[in-house]
Design a protein around this motif. Structure first.
Motif, PDB file in Angstrom:
ATOM      1  N   LYS A   1       0.839  -1.195   0.000  1.00 26.41           N
ATOM      2  CA  LYS A   1       0.000   0.000   0.000  1.00 26.41           C
ATOM      3  C   LYS A   1       0.876   1.249   0.000  1.00 26.41           C
ATOM      4  O   LYS A   1       2.053   1.193   0.321  1.00 26.41           O
ATOM      5  N   LEU A   2       0.273   2.367  -0.353  1.00 20.42           N
ATOM      6  CA  LEU A   2       0.951   3.660  -0.334  1.00 20.42           C
ATOM      7  C   LEU A   2       0.521   4.406   0.920  1.00 20.42           C
ATOM      8  O   LEU A   2      -0.667   4.471   1.239  1.00 20.42           O
ATOM      9  N   ARG A   3       1.497   4.957   1.645  1.00 13.55           N
ATOM     10  CA  ARG A   3       1.207   5.754   2.838  1.00 13.55           C
ATOM     11  C   ARG A   3       1.852   7.123   2.672  1.00 13.55           C
ATOM     12  O   ARG A   3       3.023   7.227   2.328  1.00 13.55           O
ATOM     13  N   VAL A   4       1.065   8.166   2.909  1.00 15.26           N
ATOM     14  CA  VAL A   4       1.550   9.544   2.853  1.00 15.26           C
ATOM     15  C   VAL A   4       1.364  10.129   4.245  1.00 15.26           C
ATOM     16  O   VAL A   4       0.249  10.185   4.762  1.00 15.26           O
ATOM     17  N   GLN A   5       2.478  10.556   4.848  1.00 18.16           N
ATOM     18  CA  GLN A   5       2.445  11.120   6.195  1.00 18.16           C
ATOM     19  C   GLN A   5       2.672  12.626   6.126  1.00 18.16           C
ATOM     20  O   GLN A   5       3.738  13.080   5.715  1.00 18.16           O
ATOM     21  N   PHE A   6       1.635  13.369   6.506  1.00 16.45           N
ATOM     22  CA  PHE A   6       1.770  14.802   6.666  1.00 16.45           C
ATOM     23  C   PHE A   6       2.169  15.038   8.116  1.00 16.45           C
ATOM     24  O   PHE A   6       2.223  14.098   8.904  1.00 16.45           O
ATOM     25  N   GLY A   7       2.422  16.256   8.495  1.00 19.76           N
ATOM     26  CA  GLY A   7       2.856  16.527   9.856  1.00 19.76           C
ATOM     27  C   GLY A   7       1.918  15.970  10.912  1.00 19.76           C
ATOM     28  O   GLY A   7       2.330  15.318  11.858  1.00 19.76           O
ATOM     29  N   ASP A   8       0.628  16.193  10.747  1.00 21.22           N
ATOM     30  CA  ASP A   8      -0.335  15.790  11.764  1.00 21.22           C
ATOM     31  C   ASP A   8      -1.255  14.661  11.313  1.00 21.22           C
ATOM     32  O   ASP A   8      -2.132  14.249  12.054  1.00 21.22           O
ATOM     33  N   ARG A   9      -1.064  14.153  10.130  1.00 20.38           N
ATOM     34  CA  ARG A   9      -2.009  13.191   9.561  1.00 20.38           C
ATOM     35  C   ARG A   9      -1.280  12.120   8.770  1.00 20.38           C
ATOM     36  O   ARG A   9      -0.325  12.412   8.059  1.00 20.38           O
ATOM     37  N   THR A  10      -1.755  10.890   8.869  1.00 22.81           N
ATOM     38  CA  THR A  10      -1.210   9.780   8.090  1.00 22.81           C
ATOM     39  C   THR A  10      -2.334   9.195   7.249  1.00 22.81           C
ATOM     40  O   THR A  10      -3.376   8.823   7.785  1.00 22.81           O
ATOM     41  N   LEU A  11      -2.118   9.128   5.934  1.00 20.00           N
ATOM     42  CA  LEU A  11      -3.140   8.613   5.027  1.00 20.00           C
ATOM     43  C   LEU A  11      -2.611   7.374   4.316  1.00 20.00           C
ATOM     44  O   LEU A  11      -1.503   7.386   3.784  1.00 20.00           O
ATOM     45  N   VAL A  12      -3.409   6.312   4.303  1.00 22.83           N
ATOM     46  CA  VAL A  12      -3.078   5.093   3.580  1.00 22.83           C
ATOM     47  C   VAL A  12      -4.122   4.937   2.489  1.00 22.83           C
ATOM     48  O   VAL A  12      -5.327   4.969   2.765  1.00 22.83           O
ATOM     49  N   THR A  13      -3.669   4.762   1.253  1.00 28.39           N
ATOM     50  CA  THR A  13      -4.598   4.686   0.126  1.00 28.39           C
ATOM     51  C   THR A  13      -5.344   3.358   0.141  1.00 28.39           C
ATOM     52  O   THR A  13      -4.821   2.348   0.606  1.00 28.39           O
ATOM     53  N   PRO A  14      -6.568   3.329  -0.382  1.00 24.49           N
ATOM     54  CA  PRO A  14      -7.334   2.087  -0.393  1.00 24.49           C
ATOM     55  C   PRO A  14      -6.842   1.069  -1.428  1.00 24.49           C
ATOM     56  O   PRO A  14      -6.998  -0.122  -1.230  1.00 24.49           O
ATOM     57  N   GLY A  15      -6.246   1.510  -2.523  1.00 26.51           N
ATOM     58  CA  GLY A  15      -5.784   0.578  -3.557  1.00 26.51           C
ATOM     59  C   GLY A  15      -4.519  -0.151  -3.141  1.00 26.51           C
ATOM     60  O   GLY A  15      -3.858   0.214  -2.171  1.00 26.51           O
ATOM     61  N   VAL A  16      -4.193  -1.211  -3.874  1.00 30.87           N
ATOM     62  CA  VAL A  16      -2.992  -1.982  -3.554  1.00 30.87           C
ATOM     63  C   VAL A  16      -2.041  -2.008  -4.743  1.00 30.87           C
ATOM     64  O   VAL A  16      -2.445  -1.886  -5.893  1.00 30.87           O
TER      65      VAL A  16
END
Length: 158
Positions: A129-144
């Motif tokens: 999976k792809l994970r993008v970490q901003f300063g206060d937030r961590t987002l993991v994309t739904p696709g694989v």
């Protein structure tokens, strides 16, 4: 057996608290749905991709110049410094594509992953999976991202 007044009063208080908690959760969910997405238009395509050929959403990093890279492309809706990583579905970091890189809002950002993992070597076949970490937030994309095993006989340089 009739209920005591204290028991019925306690039950009424618990019921009222549950109703208030439900209303608060509903209001919060509506607010979250109204907020714009921070990460959108995510795509994973095996690269290189020639015009007129079918898009492949998996890759095999076996140095045969066919689907050796995965193109990862996304857009953010707010500018911030971010870390872009490829992770296993459990959250373990496999490879860091960018560390503390400035991502400009409403701009597409493209990265290529060649199947390597931290510490060298090729990552094991499987889903990532792809994970993008901003300063206060961590987002993991739904696709694989699907990494297929390389054929043993097809290993060759291009």
């Amino acid at each position: 057996m009739p209920k005591r007044p204290n028991e019925s009063r306690a039950a009424a208080i618990v019921f009222a608290l549950l109703v208030l908690a439900t209303l608060a959760a509903f209001a919060y969910a509506q607010r979250v749905k109204r907020d714009p997405l921070v990460l959108d238009r995510v795509s994973f395509v095996g690269a290189p991709h020639a015009k007129g050929t079918a898009r492949v959403h998996s890759f095999t990093p076996d140095d045969d110049c066919r689907h050796d890279l995965m193109r990862i492309r996304f857009r953010v809706t707010r500018s911030a410094d971010a870390t872009v990583q490829v992770v296993k579905p459990g959250g373990r970091v496999v490879y860091t594509l960018a560390r503390d890189e400035f991502l400009k809002r409403y701009t597409f950002h493209t990265y290529f992953w060649d199947g390597r993992q931290r510490g060298g070597g090729t990552a094991h076949p499987g889903r990532y999976k792809l994970r993008v970490q901003f300063g206060d937030r961590t987002l993991v994309t739904p696709g694989v991202i699907r990494l297929h095993p390389a054929p043993k006989e097809g290993k060759g340089k291009c």
